[in-house]
Design a protein around this motif. Structure first.
Motif, PDB file in Angstrom:
ATOM      1  N   THR A  29      57.888 -17.695  -5.977  1.00 45.89           N
ATOM      2  CA  THR A  29      57.967 -16.467  -6.083  1.00 45.89           C
ATOM      3  C   THR A  29      58.804 -15.175  -6.093  1.00 45.89           C
ATOM      4  N   LEU A  30      59.861 -16.235  -6.613  1.00 44.39           N
ATOM      5  CA  LEU A  30      60.981 -15.535  -7.411  1.00 44.39           C
ATOM      6  C   LEU A  30      60.226 -14.641  -8.460  1.00 44.39           C
ATOM      7  N   GLY A  31      59.658 -15.568  -9.174  1.00 42.03           N
ATOM      8  CA  GLY A  31      58.963 -15.054 -10.733  1.00 42.03           C
ATOM      9  C   GLY A  31      58.380 -13.938 -10.886  1.00 42.03           C
ATOM     10  N   LEU A  32      57.826 -14.152  -9.713  1.00 42.46           N
ATOM     11  CA  LEU A  32      56.172 -13.721  -9.987  1.00 42.46           C
ATOM     12  C   LEU A  32      56.320 -11.846  -8.994  1.00 42.46           C
ATOM     13  N   ASN A  33      57.508 -11.824  -8.046  1.00 36.85           N
ATOM     14  CA  ASN A  33      58.168 -11.071  -8.302  1.00 36.85           C
ATOM     15  C   ASN A  33      59.158 -10.383  -8.829  1.00 36.85           C
TER      16      ASN A  33
END
Length: 196
Positions: A29-33
């Motif tokens: 999630t952090l990478g996609l954001n």
């Protein structure tokens, strides 16, 4: 009795598995954001650059005025300071540099009538002109060019030969040079010869 150490296997418990999956999902999630924010920032920068380029670029416009005897030149975003009008070389018309951004029919009517003499009295054609103008962007002057195309029509008269009227005007190209208008005029003259 064997002295070999006994290996003991330990199974992962359900709470540990849930914790590991939670870490993986959080990292994804952090990478996609981060990727989405970076892409949005790039899109905003590209849109800003395009808007800035549009503010700088000349967007020449042409309209008929004075009952069709004059063409007024304008740009919705810029004030046109100096304007020079170049005609196709074959017509032998000198460069015109009016005080206001305009093209007068009297500058070219006689030359077009002479160039199209010797055929039908009633004809229609296109005359390409090169417009070079200086305009301001903020405090800095810029120069831009465009090709304006005049749609003309000749009419036979009982006395006094033929007359020319301007039927329409449009900006053909937002850039251009003398070679281009000479080529366009040559093509027009070939078309006129084929009709005669």
């Amino acid at each position: 009795m064997s002295d070999a150490p006994k290996s003991r296997r330990r199974l992962i418990t359900l709470p540990e598995m849930v914790a590991v999956l939670g870490l993986v999902v959080g990292a994804l999630t952090l990478g996609l954001n981060w990727s989405d924010k970076r892409q949005a920032a790039q899109e905003r920068a590209a849109a800003s650059a395009a808007a800035g380029a549009a503010k700088v670029r000349l967007n020449l416009d042409a309209d008929l005025a004075r009952g069709g005897s004059e063409i007024r030149l304008s740009d919705a975003q810029h004030e046109l300071i100096d304007t020079a009008i170049d005609f196709p070389s074959a017509l032998g018309i000198e460069r015109q540099a009016p005080a206001t951004a305009r093209i007068d029919k009297d500058w070219f009517a006689a030359a077009v009538l002479k160039a199209t003499d010797g055929g039908a009295d009633d004809r229609e054609g296109r005359l390409p002109l090169l417009v070079t103008t200086r305009y301001m962007v903020g405090d800095s002057p810029r120069e831009g060019r465009g090709i304006v195309e005049i749609v003309w029509r000749t009419h036979g008269r009982l006395v006094g030969g033929r007359s020319l009227t301007i039927e329409a005007v449009r900006v053909r190209e937002q850039k251009g040079d003398r070679k281009r208008i000479d080529a366009l005029w040559s093509a027009e003259m070939r078309r006129q010869s084929a009709r005669a």
